[in-house]
Design a protein around this motif. Structure first.
Motif, PDB file in Angstrom:
ATOM      1  N   ALA A   5     -21.121 -46.032  -8.073  1.00  0.00           N
ATOM      2  CA  ALA A   5     -21.560 -46.501  -6.754  1.00  0.00           C
ATOM      3  C   ALA A   5     -20.590 -46.038  -5.667  1.00  0.00           C
ATOM      4  CB  ALA A   5     -21.684 -48.025  -6.750  1.00  0.00           C
ATOM      5  N   ILE A   6     -19.290 -46.159  -5.941  1.00  0.00           N
ATOM      6  CA  ILE A   6     -18.288 -45.695  -4.975  1.00  0.00           C
ATOM      7  C   ILE A   6     -18.415 -44.188  -4.761  1.00  0.00           C
ATOM      8  CG2 ILE A   6     -15.804 -45.391  -4.595  1.00  0.00           C
ATOM      9  CD1 ILE A   6     -15.454 -48.077  -6.149  1.00  0.00           C
ATOM     10  N   GLY A   7     -18.603 -43.457  -5.851  1.00  0.00           N
ATOM     11  CA  GLY A   7     -18.736 -42.006  -5.760  1.00  0.00           C
ATOM     12  C   GLY A   7     -19.936 -41.577  -4.940  1.00  0.00           C
ATOM     13  N   PHE A   8     -21.081 -42.203  -5.171  1.00  0.00           N
ATOM     14  CA  PHE A   8     -22.277 -41.843  -4.402  1.00  0.00           C
ATOM     15  C   PHE A   8     -22.127 -42.215  -2.931  1.00  0.00           C
ATOM     16  CE2 PHE A   8     -24.597 -41.816  -8.577  1.00  0.00           C
ATOM     17  CZ  PHE A   8     -24.928 -40.475  -8.534  1.00  0.00           C
ATOM     18  N   ILE A   9     -21.472 -43.335  -2.658  1.00  0.00           N
ATOM     19  CA  ILE A   9     -21.228 -43.721  -1.265  1.00  0.00           C
ATOM     20  C   ILE A   9     -20.387 -42.651  -0.568  1.00  0.00           C
ATOM     21  CG2 ILE A   9     -19.924 -45.347   0.184  1.00  0.00           C
ATOM     22  CD1 ILE A   9     -20.938 -47.565  -1.743  1.00  0.00           C
ATOM     23  N   LEU A  10     -19.391 -42.112  -1.262  1.00  0.00           N
ATOM     24  CA  LEU A  10     -18.527 -41.100  -0.667  1.00  0.00           C
ATOM     25  C   LEU A  10     -19.174 -39.719  -0.597  1.00  0.00           C
ATOM     26  CD1 LEU A  10     -15.108 -42.091  -2.267  1.00  0.00           C
ATOM     27  CD2 LEU A  10     -15.841 -42.434   0.097  1.00  0.00           C
ATOM     28  N   LEU A  11     -20.166 -39.457  -1.431  1.00  0.00           N
ATOM     29  CA  LEU A  11     -20.782 -38.127  -1.450  1.00  0.00           C
ATOM     30  C   LEU A  11     -21.927 -37.967  -0.460  1.00  0.00           C
ATOM     31  CD1 LEU A  11     -20.846 -36.963  -5.181  1.00  0.00           C
ATOM     32  CD2 LEU A  11     -19.470 -36.103  -3.310  1.00  0.00           C
ATOM     33  N   PHE A  12     -22.706 -39.005  -0.261  1.00  0.00           N
ATOM     34  CA  PHE A  12     -23.846 -38.869   0.651  1.00  0.00           C
ATOM     35  C   PHE A  12     -23.362 -38.951   2.096  1.00  0.00           C
ATOM     36  CE2 PHE A  12     -26.286 -40.441  -3.109  1.00  0.00           C
ATOM     37  CZ  PHE A  12     -27.068 -39.304  -3.258  1.00  0.00           C
ATOM     38  N   PRO A  13     -23.730 -37.978   2.934  1.00  0.00           N
ATOM     39  CA  PRO A  13     -23.237 -37.965   4.321  1.00  0.00           C
ATOM     40  C   PRO A  13     -23.580 -39.226   5.106  1.00  0.00           C
ATOM     41  CG  PRO A  13     -24.298 -35.874   3.797  1.00  0.00           C
ATOM     42  CD  PRO A  13     -24.538 -36.793   2.634  1.00  0.00           C
ATOM     43  N   GLN A  14     -24.733 -39.814   4.875  1.00  0.00           N
ATOM     44  CA  GLN A  14     -25.148 -40.997   5.630  1.00  0.00           C
ATOM     45  C   GLN A  14     -24.232 -42.183   5.339  1.00  0.00           C
ATOM     46  OE1 GLN A  14     -27.133 -39.220   3.593  1.00  0.00           O
ATOM     47  NE2 GLN A  14     -28.598 -38.230   4.953  1.00  0.00           N
ATOM     48  N   THR A  15     -23.915 -42.399   4.082  1.00  0.00           N
ATOM     49  CA  THR A  15     -23.048 -43.526   3.735  1.00  0.00           C
ATOM     50  C   THR A  15     -21.578 -43.188   3.979  1.00  0.00           C
ATOM     51  OG1 THR A  15     -23.082 -42.809   1.414  1.00  0.00           O
ATOM     52  CG2 THR A  15     -24.640 -44.533   2.070  1.00  0.00           C
TER      53      THR A  15
END
Length: 128
Positions: free
Chosen positions: A94-104
């Motif tokens: 979850a932390i990784g996806f938050i940091l990878l997606f430009p919107q989040t």
């Protein structure tokens, strides 16, 4: 800051193990293993795609004589996001996806910049 980091190093893996056990009991071991592998592969692909885009933006800004400060923070987020996505577990995913997606990532960057500024103010990070 170091006490918080130490606590996270102890607490997050314990929570990850607990979630993996619950997931294994709920969905089954094969599905849990496939989820872990799938998020790792997807994370590596996203990190490569976003990292390449960040490098291109840095090169473009430098070629125009601009300082690429904001893009450097994006690159840092992408690097950390890619690494934690390769770590097995749902919290780190979850932390990784938050940091990878430009919107989040846009929502998280002010917090990261505040942490960097406070480290610079305390002379923990020296910029030459």
């Amino acid at each position: 800051m170091y006490k918080l980091l130490l606590a996270l190093i102890i607490i997050v893996p314990a929570l990850e193990i607990g979630l993996l056990i619950v997931s294994g009991q709920t969905f089954g071991v094969p599905v849990t293993i496939l989820l872990i592998i799938g998020t790792g592969v997807l994370g590596a692909w996203l990190a490569k795609k976003q990292g390449t885009r960040a490098i291109q933006q840095v090169q473009y800004q430098i070629s125009r004589g601009q300082m690429p400060g904001d893009v450097i923070v994006d690159g840092l987020c992408i690097l950390v996001g890619g690494v934690v996505l390769l770590t097995p577990g749902f919290i780190t995913d979850a932390i990784g996806f938050i940091l990878l997606f430009p919107q989040t990532r846009k929502m998280v960057k002010p917090f990261i910049l505040n942490i960097i500024r406070s480290l610079i103010d305390r002379n923990t990070i020296i910029i030459r």
